[in-house]
Design an enzyme around this catalytic site. Structure first.
Site, PDB file in Angstrom:
ATOM      1  N   ARG A 230       0.502-102.697 -59.187  1.00 45.12           N
ATOM      2  CA  ARG A 230      -0.337-103.231 -58.086  1.00 45.12           C
ATOM      3  C   ARG A 230       0.297-104.306 -57.220  1.00 45.12           C
ATOM      4  O   ARG A 230      -0.332-104.758 -56.269  1.00 45.12           O
ATOM      5  CB  ARG A 230      -1.668-103.784 -58.629  1.00 45.12           C
ATOM      6  CG  ARG A 230      -2.429-102.879 -59.590  1.00 45.12           C
ATOM      7  CD  ARG A 230      -2.743-101.530 -59.005  1.00 45.12           C
ATOM      8  NE  ARG A 230      -3.718-100.789 -59.813  1.00 45.12           N
ATOM      9  CZ  ARG A 230      -3.973 -99.503 -59.645  1.00 45.12           C
ATOM     10  NH1 ARG A 230      -3.336 -98.809 -58.706  1.00 45.12           N
ATOM     11  NH2 ARG A 230      -4.851 -98.887 -60.396  1.00 45.12           N
TER      12      ARG A 230
ATOM     13  N   HIS B 280       1.679 -85.844 -59.037  1.00 46.71           N
ATOM     14  CA  HIS B 280       0.292 -85.873 -59.507  1.00 46.71           C
ATOM     15  C   HIS B 280      -0.321 -84.597 -58.928  1.00 46.71           C
ATOM     16  O   HIS B 280      -0.474 -84.491 -57.710  1.00 46.71           O
ATOM     17  CB  HIS B 280      -0.342 -87.154 -58.954  1.00 46.71           C
ATOM     18  CG  HIS B 280      -1.826 -87.227 -58.925  1.00 46.71           C
ATOM     19  ND1 HIS B 280      -2.522 -88.270 -59.495  1.00 46.71           N
ATOM     20  CD2 HIS B 280      -2.764 -86.430 -58.371  1.00 46.71           C
ATOM     21  CE1 HIS B 280      -3.816 -88.107 -59.299  1.00 46.71           C
ATOM     22  NE2 HIS B 280      -3.995 -86.999 -58.614  1.00 46.71           N
TER      23      HIS B 280
ATOM     24  N   HIS C 188       4.974 -94.031 -66.649  1.00 44.91           N
ATOM     25  CA  HIS C 188       4.005 -93.970 -65.549  1.00 44.91           C
ATOM     26  C   HIS C 188       2.988 -95.106 -65.661  1.00 44.91           C
ATOM     27  O   HIS C 188       2.069 -95.029 -66.475  1.00 44.91           O
ATOM     28  CB  HIS C 188       3.309 -92.599 -65.636  1.00 44.91           C
ATOM     29  CG  HIS C 188       2.311 -92.321 -64.568  1.00 44.91           C
ATOM     30  ND1 HIS C 188       1.893 -91.040 -64.279  1.00 44.91           N
ATOM     31  CD2 HIS C 188       1.613 -93.123 -63.727  1.00 44.91           C
ATOM     32  CE1 HIS C 188       0.998 -91.068 -63.311  1.00 44.91           C
ATOM     33  NE2 HIS C 188       0.799 -92.318 -62.960  1.00 44.91           N
TER      34      HIS C 188
ATOM     35  N   ASP D 240      -0.249 -93.865 -67.822  1.00 47.24           N
ATOM     36  CA  ASP D 240      -0.904 -93.937 -66.512  1.00 47.24           C
ATOM     37  C   ASP D 240      -1.784 -95.197 -66.444  1.00 47.24           C
ATOM     38  O   ASP D 240      -2.923 -95.158 -65.969  1.00 47.24           O
ATOM     39  CB  ASP D 240      -1.726 -92.675 -66.199  1.00 47.24           C
ATOM     40  CG  ASP D 240      -2.100 -92.597 -64.715  1.00 47.24           C
ATOM     41  OD1 ASP D 240      -1.613 -93.427 -63.926  1.00 47.24           O
ATOM     42  OD2 ASP D 240      -2.896 -91.701 -64.354  1.00 47.24           O
TER      43      ASP D 240
ATOM     44  N   ASP E 242       2.178 -90.459 -56.354  1.00 50.63           N
ATOM     45  CA  ASP E 242       1.088 -90.427 -57.334  1.00 50.63           C
ATOM     46  C   ASP E 242      -0.187 -91.043 -56.773  1.00 50.63           C
ATOM     47  O   ASP E 242      -0.169 -92.139 -56.227  1.00 50.63           O
ATOM     48  CB  ASP E 242       1.487 -91.192 -58.603  1.00 50.63           C
ATOM     49  CG  ASP E 242       0.404 -91.119 -59.670  1.00 50.63           C
ATOM     50  OD1 ASP E 242      -0.054 -90.011 -59.963  1.00 50.63           O
ATOM     51  OD2 ASP E 242       0.003 -92.171 -60.190  1.00 50.63           O
TER      52      ASP E 242
ATOM     53  N   HIS F 165      -7.839-101.946 -62.710  1.00 51.85           N
ATOM     54  CA  HIS F 165      -8.689-102.331 -61.578  1.00 51.85           C
ATOM     55  C   HIS F 165      -9.428-103.594 -61.966  1.00 51.85           C
ATOM     56  O   HIS F 165      -9.535-103.924 -63.151  1.00 51.85           O
ATOM     57  CB  HIS F 165      -9.704-101.222 -61.264  1.00 51.85           C
ATOM     58  CG  HIS F 165      -9.072 -99.975 -60.732  1.00 51.85           C
ATOM     59  ND1 HIS F 165      -8.503 -99.903 -59.483  1.00 51.85           N
ATOM     60  CD2 HIS F 165      -8.895 -98.757 -61.297  1.00 51.85           C
ATOM     61  CE1 HIS F 165      -8.010 -98.683 -59.298  1.00 51.85           C
ATOM     62  NE2 HIS F 165      -8.216 -97.969 -60.385  1.00 51.85           N
TER      63      HIS F 165
HETATM   64 ZN   LIG Z   1      -0.937 -92.772 -61.950  1.00 49.98          ZN
HETATM   65 ZN   LIG Z   2      -1.894 -89.671 -60.899  1.00 52.78          ZN
END
Ligand SMILES: [Zn+2]
Ligand SMILES: [Zn+2]
Length: 370
Positions: A6, A121, A2, A247, A94, A251
């Site tokens: 981007r 999610h 996961h 995950d 997600d 950013h």
């Molecule tokens: Zn995620």
């Molecule tokens: Zn998530």
């Protein structure tokens, strides 16, 4: 299992190439990337484009996860068959969970026809509201609006019920509450086809890591209470959880510099996960090394139906060499990822990645990168 790379569309946060470089530097030979790009990965052309970008980068294997619904709008199901043919290994919305239970039921039914796992999610957006961190004593103390644990576990329980009535394969992303873990354990005991993952940050930190409004501790699901963290440790030790997933959600620095309530949810994880697991979970005696390998490597491969993850003749030579004794300090300035936001910066950890091979080719070597 996961990550968020981007690209296409949000390359200022991460590209497939920068994400793949972060992956191999972190010891990951393969990653599965979520569909919330711009455009959303809900068409075979976007899936094929991501695979092409990964091939050009020539680092980690990148397996696209396609969107469950078109545009991740939670309304119309994507074309699972065509997406699978283009290389998608699972479907997930997600970040924007499927709210309508009838849509989720149809997605699960449809996924069975194509033998694709549905990754969810689990969040009830109406309960999350304006919440920025886990609801509880610490959120009250520092005056931030809370996200109740029920936002997650109500969705976990609903989706398990839908997996039961459809017989489809459901994978639950980033478990963060004791009650969610208990629901997965019960479902497995009942023979429901459910798997689950936990992130290193939920296994190591609690809501108090938010400290003095530190946006590097802002992610979804939010960091939880100590009792939740302990239940997650039990879940990775007793097989309730099938995978540890980063995950990885980069950013831009400027976005994470905003005030706590305005900053986006998400932290990076690919270049911190292995040392964190080795020191905090293996060296500390919570799980044996073999279980860590299962959770990080063979577990995810099994869920996604991918070859490899072993050292047999004929298997892809995707290998990570670890030094269990070497100590290193987590330094975000040295990350290959374009994202720098991690609550683990400055931590000194024992156990690190020495080299990574993909398909028999060395794609990362610590000595070459000194
Ligand atoms: Zn995620
Ligand atoms: Zn998530």
């Amino acid at each position: 299992m996961h990550v968020h790379f981007r690209e296409p569309g949000l390359e200022y946060k991460e590209t497939v190439a920068s994400g793949a470089a972060a992956a191999v530097a972190g010891g990951f030979t393969a990653v599965a990337c979520m569909a919330n790009t711009d455009p959303v990965n809900d068409s075979p052309s976007v899936t094929a484009h991501i695979r092409q970008l990964a091939k050009q980068a020539g680092l980690a294997r990148v397996h696209p996860i396609a969107a469950t619904t078109q545009g991740m709008k939670g309304e119309r199901i994507s074309e699972f068959g065509a997406l699978k043919e283009a290389g998608a290994v699972a479907v997930s919305d997600d970040g924007l969970p499927v709210g309508d239970p009838a849509v989720m039921r149809r997605a699960l039914e449809y996924s069975r026809l194509h033998d694709l796992p549905v990754i969810e999610h689990c969040e009830t957006l109406e309960l999350t509201g304006e919440g920025a961190m886990r609801e509880g004593a610490y959120a009250a103390q520092i005056g931030l609006p809370g996200i109740p644990a029920a936002s997650e576990f109500i969705a976990v329980e609903r989706n398990i019920a839908l997996a039961e009535i459809t017989g489809a394969r459901l994978h639950i992303a980033h478990l963060s509450t004791a009650r969610s873990a208990a629901a997965v354990r019960r479902a497995k005991a009942a023979g429901i086809r459910v798997t689950a993952e936990v992130t290193p940050h939920h296994l190591i930190l609690t809501d108090e890591a938010v400290g003095d409004y530190d946006t590097a501790a802002k992610m979804k699901p939010p960091l939880a209470a100590e009792a939740d963290r302990e239940a997650l440790l039990t879940a990775i030790a007793d097989g309730t959880a099938d995978a540890i997933a980063t995950d990885h959600a980069p950013h831009h620095e400027d976005e994470k510099k905003l005030c706590f309530q305005s900053a986006p949810f998400g932290i990076v994880g690919l270049e911190t996960a292995v040392p964190l697991v080795l020191e905090r979970l293996v060296a500390s005696g919570i799980i044996p090394l073999a279980q860590a390998v299962r959770l990080l490597s063979t577990g995810p491969r099994r869920i996604l139906g991918l070859p490899g993850g072993d050292l047999r003749p004929g298997s892809p030579a995707d290998i990570t060499l670890l030094d269990l004794e070497a100590t290193s300090t987590i330094n975000p300035a040295s990350f290959r990822s374009r994202g720098r936001s991690t609550p683990f910066a400055g931590l000194s950890l024992r156990g690190q990645v020495v080299a990574t091979w993909v398909g028999g080719r060395e794609v990362y070597s610590q000595s070459a990168n000194r």
